[in-house]
Design an enzyme around this catalytic site. Structure first.
Site, PDB file in Angstrom:
ATOM      1  N   ARG A 122      13.410  61.951  16.559  1.00  0.00           N
ATOM      2  CA  ARG A 122      12.963  60.724  17.246  1.00  0.00           C
ATOM      3  C   ARG A 122      11.623  60.944  17.946  1.00  0.00           C
ATOM      4  O   ARG A 122      10.776  60.056  17.954  1.00  0.00           O
ATOM      5  CB  ARG A 122      14.021  60.280  18.269  1.00  0.00           C
ATOM      6  CG  ARG A 122      15.261  59.710  17.591  1.00  0.00           C
ATOM      7  CD  ARG A 122      16.414  59.571  18.569  1.00  0.00           C
ATOM      8  NE  ARG A 122      16.226  58.479  19.497  1.00  0.00           N
ATOM      9  CZ  ARG A 122      16.961  58.325  20.607  1.00  0.00           C
ATOM     10  NH1 ARG A 122      17.902  59.210  20.893  1.00  0.00           N
ATOM     11  NH2 ARG A 122      16.746  57.299  21.385  1.00  0.00           N
ATOM     12  N   ARG A 171      26.153  57.191  21.623  1.00  0.00           N
ATOM     13  CA  ARG A 171      25.169  56.809  20.610  1.00  0.00           C
ATOM     14  C   ARG A 171      25.032  57.894  19.548  1.00  0.00           C
ATOM     15  O   ARG A 171      25.033  59.073  19.863  1.00  0.00           O
ATOM     16  CB  ARG A 171      23.805  56.560  21.278  1.00  0.00           C
ATOM     17  CG  ARG A 171      23.713  55.219  21.937  1.00  0.00           C
ATOM     18  CD  ARG A 171      22.426  55.057  22.706  1.00  0.00           C
ATOM     19  NE  ARG A 171      21.214  55.294  21.912  1.00  0.00           N
ATOM     20  CZ  ARG A 171      20.007  54.883  22.283  1.00  0.00           C
ATOM     21  NH1 ARG A 171      19.854  54.213  23.413  1.00  0.00           N
ATOM     22  NH2 ARG A 171      18.958  55.146  21.538  1.00  0.00           N
ATOM     23  N   LYS A 191      12.813  52.791  29.186  1.00  0.00           N
ATOM     24  CA  LYS A 191      12.439  51.419  28.806  1.00  0.00           C
ATOM     25  C   LYS A 191      13.559  50.416  29.070  1.00  0.00           C
ATOM     26  O   LYS A 191      13.330  49.363  29.652  1.00  0.00           O
ATOM     27  CB  LYS A 191      12.087  51.339  27.310  1.00  0.00           C
ATOM     28  CG  LYS A 191      10.892  52.149  26.876  1.00  0.00           C
ATOM     29  CD  LYS A 191      10.512  51.842  25.429  1.00  0.00           C
ATOM     30  CE  LYS A 191      11.571  52.197  24.411  1.00  0.00           C
ATOM     31  NZ  LYS A 191      11.831  53.648  24.266  1.00  0.00           N
ATOM     32  N   ARG A 207      22.295  61.467  28.623  1.00  0.00           N
ATOM     33  CA  ARG A 207      22.796  60.137  28.258  1.00  0.00           C
ATOM     34  C   ARG A 207      23.813  60.254  27.122  1.00  0.00           C
ATOM     35  O   ARG A 207      24.816  59.537  27.095  1.00  0.00           O
ATOM     36  CB  ARG A 207      21.617  59.236  27.833  1.00  0.00           C
ATOM     37  CG  ARG A 207      22.032  57.815  27.480  1.00  0.00           C
ATOM     38  CD  ARG A 207      20.836  56.920  27.241  1.00  0.00           C
ATOM     39  NE  ARG A 207      20.074  57.295  26.063  1.00  0.00           N
ATOM     40  CZ  ARG A 207      18.887  56.784  25.725  1.00  0.00           C
ATOM     41  NH1 ARG A 207      18.332  55.877  26.491  1.00  0.00           N
ATOM     42  NH2 ARG A 207      18.265  57.177  24.641  1.00  0.00           N
ATOM     43  N   ARG A 222       7.139  49.186  17.296  1.00  0.00           N
ATOM     44  CA  ARG A 222       7.220  50.639  17.177  1.00  0.00           C
ATOM     45  C   ARG A 222       6.247  51.181  16.144  1.00  0.00           C
ATOM     46  O   ARG A 222       6.183  52.387  15.934  1.00  0.00           O
ATOM     47  CB  ARG A 222       8.643  51.033  16.777  1.00  0.00           C
ATOM     48  CG  ARG A 222       9.482  51.476  17.966  1.00  0.00           C
ATOM     49  CD  ARG A 222      10.842  51.848  17.440  1.00  0.00           C
ATOM     50  NE  ARG A 222      11.512  52.811  18.262  1.00  0.00           N
ATOM     51  CZ  ARG A 222      12.379  52.493  19.222  1.00  0.00           C
ATOM     52  NH1 ARG A 222      12.609  51.249  19.519  1.00  0.00           N
ATOM     53  NH2 ARG A 222      12.995  53.448  19.880  1.00  0.00           N
TER      54      ARG A 222
HETATM   55  P1  AMP Z   1      16.079  52.294  21.122  1.00  0.00           P
HETATM   56  O1  AMP Z   1      17.347  51.856  21.757  1.00  0.00           O
HETATM   57  O2  AMP Z   1      14.937  51.329  21.365  1.00  0.00           O
HETATM   58  O3  AMP Z   1      15.704  53.718  21.485  1.00  0.00           O
HETATM   59  O4  AMP Z   1      16.309  52.283  19.545  1.00  0.00           O
HETATM   60  C1  AMP Z   1      17.258  53.143  18.925  1.00  0.00           C
HETATM   61  C2  AMP Z   1      16.969  53.274  17.453  1.00  0.00           C
HETATM   62  O5  AMP Z   1      17.019  51.982  16.823  1.00  0.00           O
HETATM   63  C3  AMP Z   1      15.585  53.808  17.103  1.00  0.00           C
HETATM   64  O6  AMP Z   1      15.526  55.231  17.126  1.00  0.00           O
HETATM   65  C4  AMP Z   1      15.394  53.249  15.692  1.00  0.00           C
HETATM   66  O7  AMP Z   1      16.143  53.991  14.751  1.00  0.00           O
HETATM   67  C5  AMP Z   1      16.025  51.874  15.814  1.00  0.00           C
HETATM   68  N1  AMP Z   1      15.034  50.849  16.229  1.00  0.00           N
HETATM   69  C6  AMP Z   1      15.012  50.164  17.421  1.00  0.00           C
HETATM   70  N2  AMP Z   1      13.971  49.328  17.474  1.00  0.00           N
HETATM   71  C7  AMP Z   1      13.299  49.477  16.302  1.00  0.00           C
HETATM   72  C8  AMP Z   1      12.118  48.917  15.768  1.00  0.00           C
HETATM   73  N3  AMP Z   1      11.387  48.017  16.451  1.00  0.00           N
HETATM   74  N4  AMP Z   1      11.731  49.317  14.528  1.00  0.00           N
HETATM   75  C9  AMP Z   1      12.435  50.216  13.822  1.00  0.00           C
HETATM   76  N5  AMP Z   1      13.549  50.807  14.268  1.00  0.00           N
HETATM   77  C10 AMP Z   1      13.990  50.451  15.508  1.00  0.00           C
END
Ligand code: AMP
Length: 191
Positions: A145, A134, A14, A128, A89
C-alpha cells in the site's frame, strides 16, 4: 460550495479527520474505502471483486472507481460541499473529479495533505489491524500500500500544488491537535 480533498498515505488519519470535518462544517463525507468495505461486508459481486485488489494493497481500476464516485455524487443534491476521503488516488482520478465537479459548476476548493512519517504510518496501521478486521491492515499488505501510495497517489501533490490548492498539515499530533490545524485553515478559507 466548500469541496475538500483530504489527502495522505494509508494510516495518516484521513478517515478520522474527515468525520470530524464533515460534522463541524456540515459537509457530505464521501469515503471510497468505506463504500468498498460496505460492499465487501454485504458480499456483493462487486465487493468480492474489489476485495481481491484491496487485500493485495492494489488500487481498484480507475474507470470502475470513477463511475462509482459519479453515482455517489449524483445521489447528493443540495449539499453545502463535499469532503473527498480516499479519492482521488491517481492523476486520472484527479482529472475525473475536476470534470465531475465542473458539471455542477464547482471545483475543488482545497486539498489538505496529512503529513506523517513512514514509521508512524506502519505502527498505526498494524495497531488498527488488531481491531479493524480489515483484509489490508497487516504487515505484508502495508508495504504494497505504501508503494502504491508513493508511485500512483503522491504525484497528485504536484498536480494540486501547481494549482495552489495544496495545504500541508502536520499529521503526527493527537487527533485534536491535527483537527485544530485543519480548522484554522478551513476557517480562514470560509472567512
Ligand atoms: P482506504 O480506506 O481509503 O485506505 O482504502 C482502502 C483500499 O480501498 C485501498 O487500499 C484501495 O485498495 C481501495 N480504494 C479506496 N479508494 C480507492 C480509489 N479511489 N481508487 C482505487 N482504489 C481505492
Amino acid at each position: 460550495m466548500l469541496n475538500i480533498v483530504i489527502f495522505g498515505a494509508p494510516g495518516s488519519g484521513k478517515g478520522t479527520q474527515s468525520t470530524k470535518i464533515s460534522e463541524k462544517y456540515a459537509l457530505e463525507h464521501i469515503s471510497t474505502g468505506d463504500m468498498l468495505r460496505a460492499e465487501i461486508k454485504a458480499n456483493t459481486e462487486f465487493g468480492k471483486k474489489a476485495n481481491s485488489y484491496i487485500s493485495k494493497g492494489h488500487l481498484i481500476p480507475d474507470e470502475v472507481m470513477i463511475d462509482k464516485l459519479d453515482d455517489l455524487m449524483k445521489k447528493k443534491n443540495g449539499v453545502k460541499g463535499f469532503i473527498f476521503d480516499g479519492f482521488p488516488r491517481t492523476i486520472a482520478q484527479g482529472k475525473a473529479l475536476d470534470e465531475m465537479l465542473e458539471k455542477y459548476d464547482e471545483k475543488v476548493t482545497v486539498v489538505l495533505s496529512l503529513e506523517v512519517e513512514e514509521d508512524e504510518l506502519v505502527d498505526r496501521i498494524l495497531k488498527r489491524g488488531e481491531i479493524s478486521g480489515r483484509s489490508d491492515d497487516n504487515r505484508e499488505t502495508v508495504e504494497a500500500r505504501l508503494n502504491v501510495y508513493h508511485n500512483q497517489t503522491e504525484p497528485l501533490k504536484n498536480y494540486y500544488s501547481e494549482q495552489f490548492k495544496l495545504v500541508r498539515i502536520p499529521g503526527q499530533g493527537t487527533i485534536d491537535e491535527v483537527f485544530e490545524s485543519i480548522s484554522t485553515v478551513l476557517d480562514r478559507i470560509i472567512g
